[in-house]
Scaffold this active site. Structure first.
Site, mmCIF file in Angstrom:
data_model
loop_
_atom_site.group_PDB
_atom_site.id
_atom_site.type_symbol
_atom_site.label_atom_id
_atom_site.label_comp_id
_atom_site.label_asym_id
_atom_site.label_seq_id
_atom_site.Cartn_x
_atom_site.Cartn_y
_atom_site.Cartn_z
ATOM 1 N N CYS A 134 -37.574 -55.032 -0.931
ATOM 2 C CA CYS A 134 -36.454 -54.390 -1.773
ATOM 3 C C CYS A 134 -36.893 -53.007 -2.485
ATOM 4 O O CYS A 134 -37.599 -53.122 -3.623
ATOM 5 C CB CYS A 134 -36.093 -55.431 -2.814
ATOM 6 S SG CYS A 134 -34.640 -54.849 -3.904
ATOM 7 N N CYS A 137 -35.537 -53.007 -6.076
ATOM 8 C CA CYS A 137 -36.160 -53.716 -7.001
ATOM 9 C C CYS A 137 -37.506 -52.861 -7.421
ATOM 10 O O CYS A 137 -38.062 -52.897 -8.468
ATOM 11 C CB CYS A 137 -36.580 -54.964 -6.561
ATOM 12 S SG CYS A 137 -35.287 -55.768 -5.718
ATOM 13 N N ASP A 138 -38.504 -52.308 -6.242
ATOM 14 C CA ASP A 138 -39.895 -52.407 -6.410
ATOM 15 C C ASP A 138 -40.050 -50.777 -6.396
ATOM 16 O O ASP A 138 -41.320 -50.524 -6.741
ATOM 17 C CB ASP A 138 -40.532 -53.099 -5.610
ATOM 18 C CG ASP A 138 -40.531 -54.575 -5.773
ATOM 19 O OD1 ASP A 138 -40.270 -55.049 -7.014
ATOM 20 O OD2 ASP A 138 -40.625 -55.504 -4.727
#
Length: 312
Positions: A134, A137-138
């Protein structure tokens, strides 16, 4: 008979339970065999949920959700659902592991999806410690650093492009010399100076240590040689396992399913089958973010309440 059966206990399922019970439905059960929380519980850092300023791990982030979402009467049954079927009177039968069944007026399915693993050495060992699925997300954790992306579909191309806004360089690794992604997206990537294409190549190994996480990626090239990319992170996009099995009654799905395996829904999370709703990563075009899944659950619950009212 249950008012609403919720299948899945991640952010979408919990949010659906909260909104359905707070909205006045008295008989709502969430079926989740394990502890509720969903995929985010395996995340090492959660920092992009609006209103939650403290950075914490996914398990700590999700721990208050169950208490809050059961406050208004949501029941959690630790049971695996095998299938959902539509009855002739419009209600639904939920078949549980072991053969037990429940009847429900409406069903909200929030079983999610899981990213496929690529299968290279070190993938499992460093998952969440430099191996990610992701970018949204990261990606921020690699600000102004070099990263690698594995994949050749639309998601890989789009996420590689996204990462160039954050990272200093992106190595895009693909096992072929052509892409499955939309031609316009591929052209964009080829023109992006921050992206280096490594084609006809596979990941041989991701290496690092248990403290610092990933330190590099060994890439096997077409001629058999190994290229060592010294990067702290790799994002893999090799497809999704959409968990839609519960919607299969015999050899047919009980609602419309897209070629990707995701469930076709409208803006109210309504599927093609009246009274059946899908929310979170299971539904079409899901952005795979906790905030979106929670919103989906709320929308699905409100829609389920309107559907139940229409039955009277």
């Amino acid at each position: 008979m249950l008012d609403v059966a919720i299948i899945g206990g991640g952010p979408a399922g919990l949010s659906a339970g909260l909104y359905a019970t707070r909205g006045g439905l008295k008989n709502v059960v969430m079926f989740e065999k394990g502890m509720p929380g969903g995929q985010i519980t395996s995340s090492s850092e959660m920092e992009n949920y609006p209103g939650v300023a403290t950075v914490m791990d996914g398990m700590s982030f999700m721990s208050p959700w169950l208490e809050q979402c059961t406050r208004f009467g949501l029941k959690h049954e630790m049971a695996a659902v095998e299938k959902v079927s539509k009855n002739s009177d419009g209600s639904f039968t939920i078949t549980l592991e072991g053969g037990k069944t429940e009847q429900a007026k409406a069903v909200i399915v929030c079983t999610g999806s899981t990213p496929k693993r690529a299968g290279f050495k070190g993938e499992d060992e460093f998952f969440g410690k430099g191996v990610s699925t992701c970018a949204t997300c990261d990606g921020f954790f690699y600000k102004n650093k070099e990263v690698a992306v594995l994949g050749g579909g639309d998601t890989a191309i789009e996420e590689a492009e996204y990462l160039t806004r954050i990272c200093s360089k992106v190595y895009l690794i693909h096992r072929r010399d052509t892409f499955r992604a939309a031609p316009s997206s591929v052209e964009k990537v080829k023109k992006n100076e921050k992206i280096e294409l490594i084609l006809n190549a596979t990941i041989d190994e991701v290496y690092g240590d248990s403290t610092a996480g990933v330190k590099g990626v060994k890439v096997k090239l077409a001629d058999g040689s190994i290229r060592d990319l010294v990067v702290p992170g790799i994002f893999t996009f090799v497809g999704l396992n959409v968990r839609n099995e519960v919607l299969k009654d015999g050899d047919k799905f009980i609602c419309d399913i897209l070629p990707s395996g995701q469930v076709k829904v409208d803006l109210k999370m309504q599927t093609s089958t009246p009274g059946l709703f899908a929310a979170g990563d299971l539904r079409q075009d899901a952005p795979k973010q906790v905030v979106s899944a929670a919103a989906d659950g709320a929308v699905a619950a409100l829609s389920a309440m309107s559907y139940i009212e229409s039955l009277h």
